[in-house]
Motif scaffolding. Sequence first.
Motif, PDB file in Angstrom:
ATOM      1  N   ASP A 287      97.206  11.110  66.564  1.00 24.80           N
ATOM      2  CA  ASP A 287      98.408  11.250  65.741  1.00 24.80           C
ATOM      3  C   ASP A 287      98.072  11.236  64.252  1.00 24.80           C
ATOM      4  OD1 ASP A 287      99.978  11.384  67.969  1.00 24.80           O
ATOM      5  OD2 ASP A 287     100.674   9.313  67.889  1.00 24.80           O
ATOM      6  N   THR A 288      97.087  10.421  63.868  1.00 25.00           N
ATOM      7  CA  THR A 288      96.727  10.340  62.448  1.00 25.00           C
ATOM      8  C   THR A 288      96.176  11.658  61.944  1.00 25.00           C
ATOM      9  OG1 THR A 288      96.277   7.965  62.622  1.00 25.00           O
ATOM     10  CG2 THR A 288      95.288   9.138  60.765  1.00 25.00           C
ATOM     11  N   VAL A 289      95.291  12.257  62.720  1.00 23.41           N
ATOM     12  CA  VAL A 289      94.759  13.569  62.318  1.00 23.41           C
ATOM     13  C   VAL A 289      95.897  14.574  62.200  1.00 23.41           C
ATOM     14  CG1 VAL A 289      93.256  15.485  62.985  1.00 23.41           C
ATOM     15  CG2 VAL A 289      92.478  13.131  63.301  1.00 23.41           C
ATOM     16  N   GLY A 290      96.837  14.530  63.149  1.00 26.95           N
ATOM     17  CA  GLY A 290      97.986  15.431  63.080  1.00 26.95           C
ATOM     18  C   GLY A 290      98.862  15.160  61.877  1.00 26.95           C
ATOM     19  N   ASP A 291      99.127  13.871  61.627  1.00 28.52           N
ATOM     20  CA  ASP A 291      99.978  13.513  60.484  1.00 28.52           C
ATOM     21  C   ASP A 291      99.361  13.940  59.154  1.00 28.52           C
ATOM     22  OD1 ASP A 291     101.818  12.398  62.183  1.00 28.52           O
ATOM     23  OD2 ASP A 291     101.144  10.336  61.896  1.00 28.52           O
ATOM     24  N   LEU A 292      98.037  13.992  59.109  1.00 29.77           N
ATOM     25  CA  LEU A 292      97.356  14.406  57.882  1.00 29.77           C
ATOM     26  C   LEU A 292      97.281  15.921  57.741  1.00 29.77           C
ATOM     27  CD1 LEU A 292      94.470  11.759  57.845  1.00 29.77           C
ATOM     28  CD2 LEU A 292      96.470  11.852  56.324  1.00 29.77           C
ATOM     29  N   GLY A 293      97.886  16.626  58.707  1.00 31.41           N
ATOM     30  CA  GLY A 293      98.002  18.082  58.599  1.00 31.41           C
ATOM     31  C   GLY A 293      96.892  18.871  59.263  1.00 31.41           C
ATOM     32  N   TYR A 294      96.099  18.220  60.124  1.00 30.01           N
ATOM     33  CA  TYR A 294      94.953  18.905  60.715  1.00 30.01           C
ATOM     34  C   TYR A 294      95.010  18.936  62.248  1.00 30.01           C
ATOM     35  CZ  TYR A 294      92.615  19.425  56.252  1.00 30.01           C
ATOM     36  OH  TYR A 294      92.298  19.815  54.971  1.00 30.01           O
ATOM     37  N   ALA A 295      96.215  18.926  62.792  1.00 24.94           N
ATOM     38  CA  ALA A 295      96.356  18.976  64.251  1.00 24.94           C
ATOM     39  C   ALA A 295      95.709  20.226  64.832  1.00 24.94           C
ATOM     40  CB  ALA A 295      97.832  18.913  64.639  1.00 24.94           C
ATOM     41  N   ALA A 296      95.788  21.332  64.116  1.00 27.11           N
ATOM     42  CA  ALA A 296      95.225  22.587  64.617  1.00 27.11           C
ATOM     43  C   ALA A 296      93.717  22.537  64.734  1.00 27.11           C
ATOM     44  CB  ALA A 296      95.644  23.747  63.715  1.00 27.11           C
ATOM     45  N   GLU A 297      93.070  21.570  64.053  1.00 28.42           N
ATOM     46  CA  GLU A 297      91.613  21.464  64.104  1.00 28.42           C
ATOM     47  C   GLU A 297      91.129  20.479  65.175  1.00 28.42           C
ATOM     48  OE1 GLU A 297      89.446  23.241  62.809  1.00 28.42           O
ATOM     49  OE2 GLU A 297      90.381  24.251  61.103  1.00 28.42           O
ATOM     50  N   LEU A 298      92.058  19.815  65.859  1.00 27.50           N
ATOM     51  CA  LEU A 298      91.656  18.871  66.903  1.00 27.50           C
ATOM     52  C   LEU A 298      91.085  19.622  68.101  1.00 27.50           C
ATOM     53  CD1 LEU A 298      94.516  16.221  66.893  1.00 27.50           C
ATOM     54  CD2 LEU A 298      92.082  15.739  66.650  1.00 27.50           C
ATOM     55  N   GLY A 299      89.859  19.296  68.442  1.00 25.83           N
ATOM     56  CA  GLY A 299      89.235  19.977  69.563  1.00 25.83           C
ATOM     57  C   GLY A 299      89.602  19.381  70.899  1.00 25.83           C
ATOM     58  N   ASN A 300      89.850  18.056  70.929  1.00 26.28           N
ATOM     59  CA  ASN A 300      90.054  17.400  72.215  1.00 26.28           C
ATOM     60  C   ASN A 300      90.889  16.138  72.058  1.00 26.28           C
ATOM     61  OD1 ASN A 300      87.894  15.943  70.854  1.00 26.28           O
ATOM     62  ND2 ASN A 300      87.529  14.904  72.798  1.00 26.28           N
ATOM     63  N   TYR A 301      91.366  15.667  73.197  1.00 23.73           N
ATOM     64  CA  TYR A 301      91.904  14.314  73.315  1.00 23.73           C
ATOM     65  C   TYR A 301      91.037  13.592  74.341  1.00 23.73           C
ATOM     66  CZ  TYR A 301      94.698  10.297  74.599  1.00 23.73           C
ATOM     67  OH  TYR A 301      95.098   9.017  74.849  1.00 23.73           O
ATOM     68  N   THR A 302      90.538  12.433  73.973  1.00 21.19           N
ATOM     69  CA  THR A 302      89.675  11.661  74.866  1.00 21.19           C
ATOM     70  C   THR A 302      90.037  10.190  74.764  1.00 21.19           C
ATOM     71  OG1 THR A 302      87.817  13.191  74.651  1.00 21.19           O
ATOM     72  CG2 THR A 302      87.301  10.979  75.398  1.00 21.19           C
ATOM     73  N   GLU A 303      89.986   9.509  75.896  1.00 22.25           N
ATOM     74  CA  GLU A 303      90.067   8.056  75.895  1.00 22.25           C
ATOM     75  C   GLU A 303      89.178   7.534  77.013  1.00 22.25           C
ATOM     76  OE1 GLU A 303      93.651   6.384  78.296  1.00 22.25           O
ATOM     77  OE2 GLU A 303      94.466   8.013  77.073  1.00 22.25           O
ATOM     78  N   TYR A 304      88.615   6.372  76.790  1.00 26.80           N
ATOM     79  CA  TYR A 304      87.798   5.756  77.837  1.00 26.80           C
ATOM     80  C   TYR A 304      87.939   4.244  77.772  1.00 26.80           C
ATOM     81  CZ  TYR A 304      84.263   4.751  74.213  1.00 26.80           C
ATOM     82  OH  TYR A 304      83.604   4.292  73.107  1.00 26.80           O
ATOM     83  N   GLY A 305      87.723   3.630  78.917  1.00 34.68           N
ATOM     84  CA  GLY A 305      87.771   2.181  78.984  1.00 34.68           C
ATOM     85  C   GLY A 305      86.937   1.672  80.146  1.00 34.68           C
TER      86      GLY A 305
END
Length: 418
Positions: A287-305
């Motif tokens: 969300d932070t990357v998106g809020d800063l105006g760079y959502a289009a540059e996000l390559g992936n969503y990842t989470e691990y635990g």
Amino acid sequence: MARKKIREYDSKRLLKEHLKRLANINLPLCSAQVTKSTDFTVLLEKEIWLSSRRLVVKPDMLFGKRGKSGLVALNLDFAEVIQFVKKRLGEEIEIEGCKGPITTFIIEPFVPHKEEYFLAIDSERLGCSISFSGCGGIEIEENWDKVNSIFLPTDSLLTEEEIAPLIASLPSEIRGKIGNFIKGVFAVFQDLDFSFVEMNPFTLINGEPYPLDLRGELDENAGFKNEDKWGDLEFPLPFGRVLSPEEKFIHELNETTSASLKFTLLNPKGRIWNMVAGGGASLIYTDTVGDLGYAAELGNYTEYGGPSEEEMLKLARIILDCATANPDGRKRSLLVGGNIANLTDVGATFDGIIRALKEKKSELREANIHIYVRRGGPNYQTGLAKMQAVGEELGVPVEVYGPEAIMTGICNRAIEGI
């Protein structure tokens, strides 16, 4: 809560089975599922009712408005159902801007009826909203002013007094029957950890409630305690969504481990990639990357635990393969972040990542990857030192930050880096 849609076939199977157990209500539901692997002769032997009743057939693909889209066939015999399915199975259609093939159908008895009612139960943060209307069916949106709703706080009982405003406009002779049905459906909703149920419509057959169309969503995180109740259940992908080979690999890996491993490929040409621990932290970074105006540059969503070193190695390999693909001379950023862990050994988790980085040394340099690390928790100093050292060893720029830095600060650095 991870809300996951399930097929209508499974929604009705669960409702029929557990409504009897929890509310002593017998639903005379019959349904059969058809996919490309279905042998119609075998299906007929298993579901004998298919040969003796008029039938309804429709896609069971997690999208609505099937009737308005001309995808529901009514009052057919079994031969006509087979013809309808074979003509459309695998056919690509477009629903509300999403394109995909039809892969699954549900067959049910054709039920002539007059009344159409609407019922929906939706789990919210502080309780559940329950909505009912005596004017259900395909025109429910046009008749939304006739929908009555109540809110039931968490841990409150659904009593006759609570239900009364929902059904007040019904004739007195059916009010009690429908009220008991709503109460029973809510009991199933709670016991099986549904997060959403919608019947649009249900009707009355011989004075008894009978669901015609049913949508359901379950809380996937409650699977550990509902394995026996849910039975053989799948969580299909949303209509039009097809897993990439990389996503499929991680999905299958996740199915074989007690750890949590998630990977979604958003944009293969993206220049900001992430490898973030924890579902909450992953959402915050994204969300932070998106809020800063760079959502289009996000390559992936990842989470691990909770992954082992080997599992982390496999996940990291996939992310790095995608992040370094097709280098074009422009800088790319990799976020290795997370909150401050309570129990996870950060140093040990980083060992798997470091092994992957070493394997991909040439690819990282060719793709001009810059790595930004922020982590805290047990043994985090060792982990950060290892990450700094591997960057120097590989000749790849690595910036490391501990819990003294705000969690999302590396998002700004990653954006500045590209």
